[in-house]
Design an enzyme around this catalytic site. Structure first.
Site, short mmCIF file in Angstrom:
data_model
loop_
_atom_site.label_atom_id
_atom_site.label_comp_id
_atom_site.label_asym_id
_atom_site.label_seq_id
_atom_site.Cartn_x
_atom_site.Cartn_y
_atom_site.Cartn_z
N SER A 126 -3.62 2.48 -8.29
CA SER A 126 -4.92 3.67 -8.63
C SER A 126 -5.61 3.94 -9.85
O SER A 126 -4.77 3.37 -11.06
CB SER A 126 -3.54 4.38 -8.13
OG SER A 126 -4.28 6.59 -8.30
N TYR A 136 3.33 8.82 -11.61
CA TYR A 136 2.66 8.27 -11.01
C TYR A 136 1.98 7.17 -11.51
O TYR A 136 1.69 5.86 -11.78
CB TYR A 136 1.80 9.02 -9.40
CG TYR A 136 0.58 8.34 -8.65
CD1 TYR A 136 1.35 7.95 -7.41
CD2 TYR A 136 -0.08 8.65 -9.17
CE1 TYR A 136 0.65 7.76 -6.54
CE2 TYR A 136 -1.46 8.14 -8.53
CZ TYR A 136 -0.56 7.89 -6.83
OH TYR A 136 -1.70 7.06 -6.31
N ASN A 188 0.80 -1.42 -0.22
CA ASN A 188 -0.14 0.19 0.02
C ASN A 188 0.99 1.25 0.07
O ASN A 188 0.20 2.14 -0.32
CB ASN A 188 -1.17 -0.23 1.25
CG ASN A 188 -1.83 1.39 1.43
OD1 ASN A 188 -2.50 1.85 0.68
ND2 ASN A 188 -0.69 2.06 2.62
P1 NAP Z 1 -1.37 9.08 2.45
O1 NAP Z 1 -2.17 8.79 3.94
O2 NAP Z 1 0.12 10.06 2.55
O3 NAP Z 1 -0.81 7.64 2.91
C1 NAP Z 1 0.91 7.13 2.41
C2 NAP Z 1 1.74 6.07 3.48
O4 NAP Z 1 2.47 5.64 3.05
C3 NAP Z 1 2.02 5.89 4.96
O5 NAP Z 1 1.48 4.95 5.78
C4 NAP Z 1 3.79 6.64 4.89
O6 NAP Z 1 4.37 5.72 5.45
C5 NAP Z 1 3.88 5.20 3.62
N1 NAP Z 1 4.83 5.31 3.29
C6 NAP Z 1 4.87 6.28 2.21
N2 NAP Z 1 6.40 6.46 1.28
C7 NAP Z 1 7.16 5.03 2.17
C8 NAP Z 1 8.15 4.02 2.07
N3 NAP Z 1 9.70 4.48 1.14
N4 NAP Z 1 8.57 2.95 2.29
C9 NAP Z 1 7.15 3.40 3.84
N5 NAP Z 1 6.03 3.51 3.59
C10 NAP Z 1 6.20 4.72 2.57
O7 NAP Z 1 -1.45 7.79 1.26
P2 NAP Z 1 -3.29 6.87 0.78
O8 NAP Z 1 -4.12 7.86 0.67
O9 NAP Z 1 -3.34 6.37 2.32
O10 NAP Z 1 -2.61 6.00 -0.24
C11 NAP Z 1 -1.98 4.86 -0.17
C12 NAP Z 1 -2.26 4.57 -1.44
O11 NAP Z 1 -3.46 4.66 -2.16
C13 NAP Z 1 -0.92 4.67 -1.86
O12 NAP Z 1 -0.56 3.80 -2.36
C14 NAP Z 1 -1.63 5.94 -3.01
O13 NAP Z 1 -1.03 5.43 -3.85
C15 NAP Z 1 -3.08 5.03 -3.33
N6 NAP Z 1 -3.63 5.67 -3.56
C16 NAP Z 1 -4.17 6.76 -2.70
C17 NAP Z 1 -5.58 7.57 -3.12
C18 NAP Z 1 -5.96 8.35 -2.93
O14 NAP Z 1 -7.16 9.10 -3.14
N7 NAP Z 1 -5.85 9.24 -1.23
C19 NAP Z 1 -6.04 7.26 -4.64
C20 NAP Z 1 -5.53 5.94 -5.49
C21 NAP Z 1 -4.34 5.48 -5.29
P3 NAP Z 1 4.41 7.62 6.83
O15 NAP Z 1 4.13 8.83 6.94
O16 NAP Z 1 5.32 6.13 8.19
O17 NAP Z 1 6.33 7.74 5.63
#
Ligand code: NAP
Length: 242
Positions: A140, A153, A88
């Site tokens: 995504s 991305y 994730n």
């Molecule tokens: P978020 O709130 O920004 O959370 C991102 C998470 O990824 C955090 O727990 C962060 O951990 C972790 N992370 C980032 N870089 C990392 C690394 N190098 N190693 C380990 N952990 C890392 O984002 P989210 O919206 O929950 O996104 C979660 C997933 O869903 C992602 O893959 C994102 O691309 C995907 N996604 C999100 C959306 C959306 O609209 N939100 C849409 C499509 C896809 P730390 O803070 O501890 O670094």
């Protein structure tokens, strides 16, 4: 009690997935990179569901950290293995291609695509030997449709979608399933800089989704009920693109 590892479990969608898997009875390994306090909160929520878990810090884009951290957990937990892996962790660093810096391209590919590869390659052997496993990749809409300003991305997520389909065929006979969940716009730190009022007009359901709504799809794919589903991409996007 089956063990699940959720990368990027400290916040947002990853946190909701940890809580969902805990509700389903999994022991949850909560990976995080920078947000220790947030990861501790996730662990608290996991325990509130009557399950348990452990924090597993590492940077998914750093192969040495990934392998050292997981090996050390394995050493401390002989006889257990990680049955369910949720890839994730992700970042976005948006820019138009003509302005995109090498750093913006490389960081997004390293975290979203290389991170998937390093962890999955390390854990797949045990799943194959154990003849049981689940890999669920959070991709995504951007990787399916392509979104302007997100070439890095979109490329990374499209790469994970291709790898999901290829790996699913490599390990299907071993009872290991590999699927992806593709969220649209979901409320989290990643989207807090976006104008929801304006963007929601593009979404047939007229709202952003919640992390919990994504976690439900992941929970289903992790469950025994999804035993004949592999190589699939499930959209969770309010009808934005299907
Ligand atoms: P978020 O709130 O920004 O959370 C991102 C998470 O990824 C955090 O727990 C962060 O951990 C972790 N992370 C980032 N870089 C990392 C690394 N190098 N190693 C380990 N952990 C890392 O984002 P989210 O919206 O929950 O996104 C979660 C997933 O869903 C992602 O893959 C994102 O691309 C995907 N996604 C999100 C959306 C959306 O609209 N939100 C849409 C499509 C896809 P730390 O803070 O501890 O670094």
């Amino acid at each position: 009690m089956k063990t699940a590892l959720v990368t990027g479990g400290s916040k947002g969608i990853g946190r909701a997935i940890c809580v969902k898997l805990a509700e389903m009875g999994f022991f949850v390994l909560i990976n995080y990179n920078k947000s220790l306090e947030e990861a501790e909160k996730t662990l608290l929520f996991v325990r509130e569901k009557g399950s348990d878990g452990e924090l597993l810090p590492f940077d998914v884009s750093d192969q040495a950290q990934v392998e050292q951290s997981i090996s050390s957990w394995m050493g401390r937990n002989e006889g257990k293995y990680i049955h369910t892996l949720v890839n994730n962790a992700g970042i976005r660093m948006d820019a138009l291609v003509m302005w995109m810096k090498n750093e913006e391209w490389n960081n997004v590919i390293s975290t979203n695509l290389n991170g998937f590869f390093f962890i999955t390659r390390f854990l797949i052997k045990e799943m194959i030997l154990g003849k049981s496993g689940r890999i669920i990749n959070v991709v995504s809409l951007s990787g399916l449709k392509g979104l302007p300003g997100q070439a890095n991305y979109s490329a990374a997520k499209a790469g994970v979608i291709g790898a999901t389909k290829a790996l699913a065929q490599e390990v299907a006979k071993k009872n290991v399933t590999v699927n992806a969940v593709a969220p649209g716009f979901i409320r989290s730190d990643m989207t807090k800089d976006l104008d929801e009022t304006q963007l929601k007009t593009l979404i047939p359901m007229n709202r952003f989704g919640t992390p919990e709504e994504v976690a439900e799809a992941v929970g289903f794919l992790a469950s025994d009920k999804a035993s004949y589903i592999t190589g699939a991409v499930i959209n969770v996007n309010g009808g934005l693109y299907t």
